[in-house]
Design an enzyme around this catalytic site. Structure first.
Site, PDB file in Angstrom:
ATOM      1  NE  ARG A 124      -2.233  -1.168   3.144  1.00  0.00           N
ATOM      2  CZ  ARG A 124      -3.036  -1.342   4.366  1.00  0.00           C
ATOM      3  NH1 ARG A 124      -4.156  -0.852   4.616  1.00  0.00           N
ATOM      4  NH2 ARG A 124      -2.242  -1.801   5.508  1.00  0.00           N
ATOM      5  CG  HIS A 128       1.089 -25.314   9.534  1.00  0.00           C
ATOM      6  ND1 HIS A 128       0.853 -24.855   8.297  1.00  0.00           N
ATOM      7  CD2 HIS A 128       1.226 -24.197  10.234  1.00  0.00           C
ATOM      8  CE1 HIS A 128       1.137 -23.754   8.099  1.00  0.00           C
ATOM      9  NE2 HIS A 128       1.413 -22.997   9.419  1.00  0.00           N
ATOM     10  CG  ASP A 143      -1.351 -19.517  13.748  1.00  0.00           C
ATOM     11  OD1 ASP A 143      -1.542 -18.840  12.832  1.00  0.00           O
ATOM     12  OD2 ASP A 143      -0.467 -19.615  14.806  1.00  0.00           O
ATOM     13  CE  LYS A 189      -1.826 -20.511   8.935  1.00  0.00           C
ATOM     14  NZ  LYS A 189      -0.853 -19.595   9.729  1.00  0.00           N
ATOM     15  CE  LYS A 203       2.093 -19.116  18.185  1.00  0.00           C
ATOM     16  NZ  LYS A 203       2.869 -19.236  16.905  1.00  0.00           N
ATOM     17  CG  HIS A 263       5.127 -22.587   5.976  1.00  0.00           C
ATOM     18  ND1 HIS A 263       4.240 -22.195   6.784  1.00  0.00           N
ATOM     19  CD2 HIS A 263       6.162 -23.061   6.866  1.00  0.00           C
ATOM     20  CE1 HIS A 263       4.496 -22.204   8.101  1.00  0.00           C
ATOM     21  NE2 HIS A 263       5.736 -22.669   8.241  1.00  0.00           N
TER      22      HIS A 263
HETATM   23  C1  BG6 Z   1       2.396 -20.219  10.664  1.00  0.00           C
HETATM   24  C2  BG6 Z   1       1.761 -19.743  12.105  1.00  0.00           C
HETATM   25  O1  BG6 Z   1       1.658 -20.544  10.039  1.00  0.00           O
HETATM   26  O2  BG6 Z   1       3.355 -21.365  11.410  1.00  0.00           O
HETATM   27  C3  BG6 Z   1       2.822 -19.164  13.084  1.00  0.00           C
HETATM   28  O3  BG6 Z   1       1.067 -18.662  11.708  1.00  0.00           O
HETATM   29  C4  BG6 Z   1       3.806 -20.341  13.514  1.00  0.00           C
HETATM   30  O4  BG6 Z   1       2.051 -19.100  14.342  1.00  0.00           O
HETATM   31  C5  BG6 Z   1       4.405 -20.814  12.175  1.00  0.00           C
HETATM   32  O5  BG6 Z   1       4.635 -19.753  14.442  1.00  0.00           O
HETATM   33  C6  BG6 Z   1       5.226 -21.941  12.533  1.00  0.00           C
HETATM   34  O6  BG6 Z   1       5.916 -22.291  11.213  1.00  0.00           O
HETATM   35  P1  BG6 Z   1       7.334 -23.140  11.185  1.00  0.00           P
HETATM   36  O7  BG6 Z   1       7.850 -23.148  10.147  1.00  0.00           O
HETATM   37  O8  BG6 Z   1       8.207 -22.233  12.083  1.00  0.00           O
HETATM   38  O9  BG6 Z   1       6.961 -24.481  12.121  1.00  0.00           O
END
Ligand code: BG6
Length: 488
Positions: free
Chosen positions: A46, A237, A232, A145, A335, A175
């Protein structure tokens, strides 16, 4: 192979993900000669900026996020020359028209669009691009996401994008699917004869999937609060990992076969109810504590107010199909845990009859387990029983030992890449196998909605845990009630 995209239009290019992951990944691909030639990145955000100012921000980001051994000033300069910048605000058609003019000036090959923006901007951005004449049958669009915040809102996003793009043009990013270790789960299951005959409720007692993080909010409070660990981490994942562990063998390693099998597993997840959610889920939130010797302020403290958002969740899931009936899948993520550790435990059942239990001596056997560690290091450990050396005057003594494979060592010298390198390359080349199909997202949300609705109806609150611990004791009780325990 499909025709490669020669222009990447990146929305959200001034954001954290772009700086930390996307630009460094593109830089690596360029250095390894994997990008098409010619190739251009049209970055968009932006803020008003000219090309030179934007390139400077990327120069700084690369200096921060590239490993020293990969940082090469001449290559950085060559990479930056491929980047131009165009400010766009969603809803401002004139901005999209200006962007289209710049994109067309870069060449007329197929375009790939990457949306690294809040999901509320996905539809308006795609519509702006289409109105500016940038969308045709060869355009590819990737979306980060989360796709929506529940099933209904994900349908709205998917409908809006689906109005403009066919499903094979849409690349929904998770990812974790770009991680070598997650892809290796398929190699382990389907590249070996050994495991598959035992990969079912006949031989497996239960499965555990843990994704533990040491990090807390990291300044993402405005995104995270109200979202929480379930949406999240589990919605995407962890359910992707679960689907790969649980799916039937695909006929081929192609996008349709693999995703067909994953979605069947996801659709077999038993929905939770206000009754079952009490015993099958635990919500936690960290309060102050210490992680790896560092003092951490509690979530509510960092947020500046009380909140009912969970930073930890433990679940007991059931997959109602022939393969998995009677096999609980325990999922846990949080976390501010003591270690960064993602792993899968496949707990096998005990042998059907022990020949070692005789003459009054108890020669209890530990059931086999397979532990697949995904992060931070990658290894596979199969725990088996072995005879302890000795003359066995009072009976054979057995002990559990590990057959360990460190993939980090086995493939020492092989480059470990950022998950986004693989995903960006697949996007540019048009391969959707490692992206999430619409029906998968919807199956994921269907199960997650059953949990959030059940939490609401049953009024299930977060319970607190000290930062630096493995979550609330209720999370431990969730599995111990069933006679099992978390593998830490
Ligand atoms: C993200 C989440 O998709 O994945 C984060 O939004 C998380 O909260 C992260 O920390 C973890 O990814 P990785 O690759 O570090 O395990």
């Amino acid at each position: 192979m499909f025709e490669k995209s020669a222009t990447l239009i990146l929305f959200g290019a001034t954001g954290d993900l772009a700086h930390r992951m996307l630009f460094p990944s593109l830089y690596h691909l360029l250095c390894d000669g994997l990008l098409p030639e010619p190739f251009n990145i049209l970055a968009s955000g932006r803020s008003e900026m000219d090309d030179a100012a934007f390139r400077e921000t990327i120069r700084k980001a690369l200096a921060t996020y590239l490993a020293d051994e990969h940082h090469d000033e001449a290559r950085v300069t060559a990479f930056l020359e491929k980047i131009s910048y165009c400010a766009v605000s969603a809803g401002e058609q004139a901005h999209f028209d200006a962007l289209a003019k710049r994109a067309k000036a870069l060449g007329d090959g197929p375009i790939a669009v990457y949306l690294s923006t809040p999901p509320s901007l996905f539809a308006p951005t795609a519509q702006g691009l289409a109105a500016a004449g940038l969308v045709d049958a060869h355009t590819r669009i990737a979306m980060e996401k989360p796709i929506g915040k529940d099933l209904a809102s994900s349908k709205v996003v998917n409908d809006a994008i689906g109005d403009l793009f066919d499903e094979e043009q849409i690349f929904r990013v998770d990812h974790y699917l770009g991680k070598e270790t997650v892809q290796n789960l398929m190699a382990l299951r389907f590249g070996n004869r050994l495991f598959e005959p035992l990969w079912n409720g006949g031989a497996i007692d239960h499965v555990q999937i843990t994704v533990a993080e040491t990090v807390g909010l990291e300044g993402r409070v405005s995104y995270y609060d109200g979202v929480g660990a379930l949406k999240d981490m589990v919605q995407n994942h962890m359910l992707q990992i679960l689907s790969i562990i649980a799916m039937e063998p695909p006929a081929r390693m192609d996008s349709t076969s693999v995703r067909d099998e994953k979605v069947k597993a996801l659709r077999s997840l038993r929905p939770m109810t206000p009754e079952t959610v009490r015993t099958h889920s635990v919500r936690g939130q960290y309060r102050d504590g210490a992680v790896k010797g560092k003092i951490i302020a509690g979530y509510a403290e960092e947020l500046g107010k009380d909140s009912d958002t969970e930073t930890f969740v433990a679940l007991k899931a059931h997959i109602d199909n022939w393969r998995w009936t009677g096999v609980p899948f325990y999922l846990r993520t949080g976390k501010c845990m003591p270690n960064r550790q993602s792993e899968i435990l496949i707990q096998f059942k005990p042998v059907t009859h022990s020949i070692f239990r005789r003459n009054g001596y108890d020669r209890a056997l530990e059931p086999n387990s397979l532990i697949i560690r995904l992060q931070p290091d990658e290894n596979i450990r199969l725990c088996i029983m072995a005879k302890r050396p000795g003359l066995d005057r009072d009976g054979v003594k057995l002990q559990e030992v590990g057959l360990d494979v460190s993939l980090t060592h086995a493939f020492a010298g092989e480059r470990r890449r950022i998950a986004y390198e693989r995903l960006l390359l697949d996007l540019l080349e048009g391969d959707t196998t490692l992206f999430v199909r619409r029906d998968e997202v919807e199956a994921q949300w269907t199960w997650i909605d059953s949990i959030t609705q059940s939490w609401q109806e049953s009024g299930q609150q977060v319970v607190h845990y000290a930062a630096g611990t493995w979550g609330p004791s209720a999370g431990i009780a969730l599995i111990e009630r069933d006679g099992a325990s978390w593998y830490d």
